[in-house]
Motif scaffolding. Sequence first.
Motif, PDB file in Angstrom:
ATOM      1  N   CYS A   7      -2.279  29.508  60.476  1.00 30.51           N
ATOM      2  CA  CYS A   7      -1.027  29.334  59.753  1.00 30.51           C
ATOM      3  C   CYS A   7      -0.359  28.070  60.283  1.00 30.51           C
ATOM      4  N   VAL A   8       0.040  27.196  59.373  1.00 34.10           N
ATOM      5  CA  VAL A   8       0.688  25.950  59.770  1.00 34.10           C
ATOM      6  C   VAL A   8       2.067  25.883  59.138  1.00 34.10           C
ATOM      7  N   ALA A   9       3.028  25.462  59.938  1.00 32.82           N
ATOM      8  CA  ALA A   9       4.406  25.316  59.483  1.00 32.82           C
ATOM      9  C   ALA A   9       4.703  23.859  59.188  1.00 32.82           C
ATOM     10  N   SER A  10       5.484  23.637  58.147  1.00 28.76           N
ATOM     11  CA  SER A  10       5.861  22.273  57.787  1.00 28.76           C
ATOM     12  C   SER A  10       7.280  22.271  57.238  1.00 28.76           C
ATOM     13  N   GLY A  11       7.908  21.084  57.251  1.00 28.96           N
ATOM     14  CA  GLY A  11       9.254  20.962  56.709  1.00 28.96           C
ATOM     15  C   GLY A  11      10.247  20.537  57.762  1.00 28.96           C
ATOM     16  N   SER A  12      11.517  20.858  57.522  1.00 27.24           N
ATOM     17  CA  SER A  12      12.625  20.427  58.391  1.00 27.24           C
ATOM     18  C   SER A  12      12.738  21.343  59.606  1.00 27.24           C
ATOM     19  N   ILE A  13      11.846  21.117  60.558  1.00 26.91           N
ATOM     20  CA  ILE A  13      11.743  21.977  61.735  1.00 26.91           C
ATOM     21  C   ILE A  13      12.214  21.226  62.962  1.00 26.91           C
ATOM     22  N   PHE A  14      13.250  21.750  63.610  1.00 26.10           N
ATOM     23  CA  PHE A  14      13.661  21.188  64.892  1.00 26.10           C
ATOM     24  C   PHE A  14      12.825  21.793  66.006  1.00 26.10           C
ATOM     25  N   SER A  15      12.650  23.113  65.947  1.00 25.21           N
ATOM     26  CA  SER A  15      11.798  23.790  66.918  1.00 25.21           C
ATOM     27  C   SER A  15      11.305  25.099  66.334  1.00 25.21           C
ATOM     28  N   LEU A  16      10.159  25.536  66.855  1.00 26.55           N
ATOM     29  CA  LEU A  16       9.592  26.823  66.466  1.00 26.55           C
ATOM     30  C   LEU A  16       9.792  27.800  67.608  1.00 26.55           C
ATOM     31  N   ASN A  17      10.398  28.907  67.341  1.00 22.97           N
ATOM     32  CA  ASN A  17      10.560  29.948  68.351  1.00 22.97           C
ATOM     33  C   ASN A  17       9.382  30.914  68.242  1.00 22.97           C
ATOM     34  N   GLY A  18       9.634  32.199  68.082  1.00 22.24           N
ATOM     35  CA  GLY A  18       8.545  33.154  67.966  1.00 22.24           C
ATOM     36  C   GLY A  18       7.725  32.931  66.718  1.00 22.24           C
TER      37      GLY A  18
END
Length: 120
Positions: free
Chosen positions: A21-32
């Motif tokens: 699973c990959v996250a994209s977009g306006s991400i400052f940080s990923l927590n859990g």
Amino acid sequence: VQLQASGGGLVQAGGFLRLSCVASGSIFSLNGMGWYRQAPGKQRELVADITSGGITHYTDSVKGRFTISRDNAKKTVDLRMNSLKPEDTAVYYCYAVVQSSDSYNLYHYWGQGTQVTVSS
């Protein structure tokens, strides 16, 4: 923010699958980050999760068989599933708690779900 999951499929009992699973977009940080699953007629259940620091948690039924990992630089979370059983059959959903780069608020996002089918 979007989460894109991949890697599901059909496998025989005892087999292996890897979900990504990959996250994209306006991400400052990923927590859990983690994975839930939902089998037909059942409630969605947490399979495994992992903190930004790498602390993991598994539901009892997958301990010793599944391994969750993440790459913070690539914004990915993986689930390696060994010794699969028919009761692992479900739609698997990734999720992430994201601190937005726009507002710095925390939001919970879900991936689209990927089918895992384990035949006996």
